[in-house]
Motif scaffolding. Structure first.
Motif, PDB file in Angstrom:
ATOM      1  N   PRO A  36       1.609   1.173  -0.075  1.00  0.00           N
ATOM      2  CA  PRO A  36       0.185   0.953  -0.330  1.00  0.00           C
ATOM      3  C   PRO A  36      -0.635   0.924   0.961  1.00  0.00           C
ATOM      4  O   PRO A  36      -0.101   0.723   2.061  1.00  0.00           O
ATOM      5  N   ALA A  37      -1.951   1.074   0.807  1.00  0.00           N
ATOM      6  CA  ALA A  37      -2.843   1.210   1.963  1.00  0.00           C
ATOM      7  C   ALA A  37      -2.807  -0.007   2.866  1.00  0.00           C
ATOM      8  O   ALA A  37      -2.939   0.115   4.092  1.00  0.00           O
ATOM      9  N   GLN A  38      -2.646  -1.219   2.296  1.00  0.00           N
ATOM     10  CA  GLN A  38      -2.676  -2.417   3.141  1.00  0.00           C
ATOM     11  C   GLN A  38      -1.510  -2.448   4.122  1.00  0.00           C
ATOM     12  O   GLN A  38      -1.627  -3.025   5.212  1.00  0.00           O
ATOM     13  N   TYR A  39      -0.384  -1.855   3.767  1.00  0.00           N
ATOM     14  CA  TYR A  39       0.743  -1.753   4.688  1.00  0.00           C
ATOM     15  C   TYR A  39       0.543  -0.600   5.675  1.00  0.00           C
ATOM     16  O   TYR A  39       0.868  -0.715   6.851  1.00  0.00           O
ATOM     17  N   VAL A  40       0.008   0.506   5.160  1.00  0.00           N
ATOM     18  CA  VAL A  40      -0.237   1.664   6.025  1.00  0.00           C
ATOM     19  C   VAL A  40      -1.149   1.291   7.177  1.00  0.00           C
ATOM     20  O   VAL A  40      -0.924   1.702   8.323  1.00  0.00           O
ATOM     21  N   ARG A  41      -2.180   0.489   6.911  1.00  0.00           N
ATOM     22  CA  ARG A  41      -3.191   0.154   7.916  1.00  0.00           C
ATOM     23  C   ARG A  41      -2.837  -1.082   8.730  1.00  0.00           C
ATOM     24  O   ARG A  41      -3.548  -1.412   9.682  1.00  0.00           O
ATOM     25  N   ASP A  47      -8.345   4.346   2.987  1.00  0.00           N
ATOM     26  CA  ASP A  47      -7.691   3.720   1.830  1.00  0.00           C
ATOM     27  C   ASP A  47      -6.507   4.536   1.322  1.00  0.00           C
ATOM     28  O   ASP A  47      -6.025   4.328   0.205  1.00  0.00           O
ATOM     29  N   ALA A  48      -6.005   5.454   2.144  1.00  0.00           N
ATOM     30  CA  ALA A  48      -4.913   6.328   1.698  1.00  0.00           C
ATOM     31  C   ALA A  48      -3.603   5.567   1.565  1.00  0.00           C
ATOM     32  O   ALA A  48      -3.286   4.693   2.376  1.00  0.00           O
ATOM     33  N   ARG A  49      -2.846   5.912   0.537  1.00  0.00           N
ATOM     34  CA  ARG A  49      -1.469   5.465   0.427  1.00  0.00           C
ATOM     35  C   ARG A  49      -0.574   6.493   1.099  1.00  0.00           C
ATOM     36  O   ARG A  49      -1.012   7.582   1.460  1.00  0.00           O
ATOM     37  N   LEU A  50       0.687   6.132   1.255  1.00  0.00           N
ATOM     38  CA  LEU A  50       1.611   6.994   1.982  1.00  0.00           C
ATOM     39  C   LEU A  50       2.904   7.148   1.199  1.00  0.00           C
ATOM     40  O   LEU A  50       3.411   6.176   0.631  1.00  0.00           O
ATOM     41  N   ARG A  51       3.424   8.357   1.177  1.00  0.00           N
ATOM     42  CA  ARG A  51       4.749   8.605   0.605  1.00  0.00           C
ATOM     43  C   ARG A  51       5.669   9.059   1.731  1.00  0.00           C
ATOM     44  O   ARG A  51       5.357  10.005   2.451  1.00  0.00           O
ATOM     45  N   VAL A  52       6.780   8.372   1.872  1.00  0.00           N
ATOM     46  CA  VAL A  52       7.728   8.653   2.959  1.00  0.00           C
ATOM     47  C   VAL A  52       9.017   9.179   2.346  1.00  0.00           C
ATOM     48  O   VAL A  52       9.556   8.586   1.400  1.00  0.00           O
ATOM     49  N   THR A  53       9.527  10.278   2.890  1.00  0.00           N
ATOM     50  CA  THR A  53      10.760  10.888   2.401  1.00  0.00           C
ATOM     51  C   THR A  53      11.803  10.887   3.510  1.00  0.00           C
ATOM     52  O   THR A  53      11.503  11.221   4.654  1.00  0.00           O
ATOM     53  N   SER A  54      13.016  10.502   3.146  1.00  0.00           N
ATOM     54  CA  SER A  54      14.115  10.412   4.101  1.00  0.00           C
ATOM     55  C   SER A  54      14.882  11.731   4.173  1.00  0.00           C
ATOM     56  O   SER A  54      14.826  12.566   3.266  1.00  0.00           O
ATOM     57  N   LEU A  55      15.626  11.889   5.261  1.00  0.00           N
ATOM     58  CA  LEU A  55      16.522  13.036   5.401  1.00  0.00           C
ATOM     59  C   LEU A  55      17.710  12.960   4.443  1.00  0.00           C
ATOM     60  O   LEU A  55      18.341  13.982   4.159  1.00  0.00           O
ATOM     61  N   GLU A  56      18.053  11.773   3.957  1.00  0.00           N
ATOM     62  CA  GLU A  56      19.225  11.668   3.097  1.00  0.00           C
ATOM     63  C   GLU A  56      19.015  12.476   1.824  1.00  0.00           C
ATOM     64  O   GLU A  56      17.903  12.553   1.289  1.00  0.00           O
ATOM     65  N   ALA A  57      20.069  13.097   1.367  1.00  0.00           N
ATOM     66  CA  ALA A  57      19.959  14.015   0.237  1.00  0.00           C
ATOM     67  C   ALA A  57      19.830  13.300  -1.095  1.00  0.00           C
ATOM     68  O   ALA A  57      19.277  13.845  -2.054  1.00  0.00           O
ATOM     69  N   ASP A  58      20.334  12.073  -1.177  1.00  0.00           N
ATOM     70  CA  ASP A  58      20.346  11.367  -2.450  1.00  0.00           C
ATOM     71  C   ASP A  58      20.225   9.873  -2.180  1.00  0.00           C
ATOM     72  O   ASP A  58      20.424   9.414  -1.068  1.00  0.00           O
ATOM     73  N   GLY A  59      19.890   9.127  -3.208  1.00  0.00           N
ATOM     74  CA  GLY A  59      19.768   7.678  -3.073  1.00  0.00           C
ATOM     75  C   GLY A  59      18.530   7.194  -3.788  1.00  0.00           C
ATOM     76  O   GLY A  59      17.498   7.895  -3.814  1.00  0.00           O
ATOM     77  N   PRO A  60      18.588   5.980  -4.378  1.00  0.00           N
ATOM     78  CA  PRO A  60      17.455   5.476  -5.163  1.00  0.00           C
ATOM     79  C   PRO A  60      16.206   5.209  -4.342  1.00  0.00           C
ATOM     80  O   PRO A  60      15.109   5.125  -4.892  1.00  0.00           O
ATOM     81  N   TYR A  61      16.347   5.058  -3.023  1.00  0.00           N
ATOM     82  CA  TYR A  61      15.187   4.766  -2.177  1.00  0.00           C
ATOM     83  C   TYR A  61      14.942   5.883  -1.158  1.00  0.00           C
ATOM     84  O   TYR A  61      14.374   5.650  -0.103  1.00  0.00           O
TER      85      TYR A  61
END
Length: 372
Positions: free
Chosen positions: A322-327, A302-316
């Motif tokens: 959420p877990a339903q997308y992760v799985r 049931d884990a959620r996931l946090r993804v970080t981009s290489l870009e230095a700045d940006g709102p996203y």
């Protein structure tokens, strides 16, 4: 000598100035039905779009094309509403010159409510139109402002319908007087809405793509067969470190090179990139299932996931999933698109692709995945 109030009744304020039946209540009711349907469709699909970007835990990951359909319909109905609103305002604008301007306190409040309704509708539709062009000539945040303007316009519309319910009921059915003139006008409005819709909807409706003359995007044009909203140059990711490793933080942390990722089981998924501007394009993606990576890192189901981009700045730059997308088995850490290694603009060395998600949440240039 005329009294002062009568002396003011010049030009459009003169009694009998507007004699055309096109300015009558029947025309206003017919246009109001069409405009109301377009605005309510736009509001409901826009509300769903806002919720998807907030990533609530209860929102399902299927259908895979869900966001593509709802956001495409959101932009189509919003663009169609622009000529409808213009025709509606032209029909009722003699009301602006009613005399006396306010017959009572209630009448003054009604006119004030209509002014707020019209202003919010105009702002809502035109900020949305500018968003499809990725042009933001204002100092306020678009998404939040667009969201609350939608509530204001829809609430004002429902109150207006309630206030005018007797008049709407009276003119809802077909009436004969002035029919040829009205029919010609409504036919012209219908044609305008049809032309605007057919020449812009192709950015999200594949079988209308040949007519996509005025939409800001052609979904079949771009590097590797896909358009790009935010390029590597804009994000500052044209150069990826030679020692790039994907970091997966979990109970059993991982650091994986591209060669390590290539040795893991590879999967393919046919998924669209669907953007808030209304365009969408399908593609064949290949890479490692996100759930497989989290299993290797010892993440709970049931884990959620946090993804970080290489870009230095940006709102996203940082995205939570959420877990339903992760799985979901269709959610990939994509390494290739349409049979080719991702280029810099599409997220090299790796990007997220998941079903039923807006393009802004399909994070490119992935550097880190953190189990939550």
């Amino acid at each position: 000598m005329p009294t002062p109030p009568d002396a003011l009744r010049r030009g459009p304020l003169r009694e009998g100035t507007f004699s055309s039946t096109l300015h009558g209540p029947r025309t206003a009711v017919v246009l109001g039905r069409w405009l109301g349907a377009a605005l309510l469709t736009c509001f409901l699909t826009g509300l769903l779009s806002h919720l998807v970007q907030e990533s609530p835990s209860w929102l399902p990951s299927r259908p895979a094309n869900g966001y593509r359909l709802t956001q495409g319909l959101h932009v189509i109905s919003g663009i169609a509403a622009i000529p409808l609103l213009a025709a509606k305002l032209w029909t009722v604008y003699p009301k602006l010159f009613e005399w006396p301007p306010a017959r009572s306190v209630l009448h003054a409040l009604e006119r004030l409510g209509i002014a707020v309704l019209v202003a919010s509708m105009v702002l809502e539709l035109f900020t949305g139109l500018f968003n499809t062009l990725q042009w933001y000539p204002w100092p306020f945040p678009f998404r939040q402002t667009h969201f609350w303007l939608g509530w204001l316009a829809t609430g004002g519309l429902l109150l207006h319908i309630a206030a005018k319910a007797p008049q709407i009921a009276e003119h809802w059915r077909r009436v004969r007087p002035g029919l040829p003139e009205r029919r010609a006008f409504l036919t012209a409005v219908t044609a305008a809405v049809g032309v605007v819709t057919l020449t812009t909807a192709g950015q999200s409706v594949p079988w209308l793509r040949a007519l996509d003359l005025f939409a800001p995007r052609r979904p079949d044009l771009g590097s590797q067969g896909l358009p790009v909203n935010r390029t590597a140059a804009q994000a500052g990711t044209t150069t990826v470190p030679a020692d790039w490793r994907l970091t997966v933080d979990g109970p059993h942390p991982l650091r994986l090179s591209l060669a390590d990722l290539a040795r893991l089981p590879q999967y393919e998924a046919e998924l669209p990139i669907a953007c808030v501007e209304g365009w969408s394009a399908g593609a064949r993606w290949a890479g490692v299932r996100v759930r497989d990576l989290l299993d290797l890192a010892g993440a709970p189901a049931d884990a959620r996931l946090r993804v970080t981009s290489l870009e230095a700045d940006g709102p996203y730059r940082v995205m939570d999933m959420p877990a339903q997308y992760v799985r979901d088995p269709l959610t990939l850490l994509a390494l290739r698109v349409n049979g080719e290694v991702l280029n810099a603009d599409h997220g090299y060395p790796a990007r997220i692709i998941a079903p039923n998600r807006p393009g802004v949440l399909q994070t490119k240039w992935v550097a880190r995945m953190e189990v939550l």
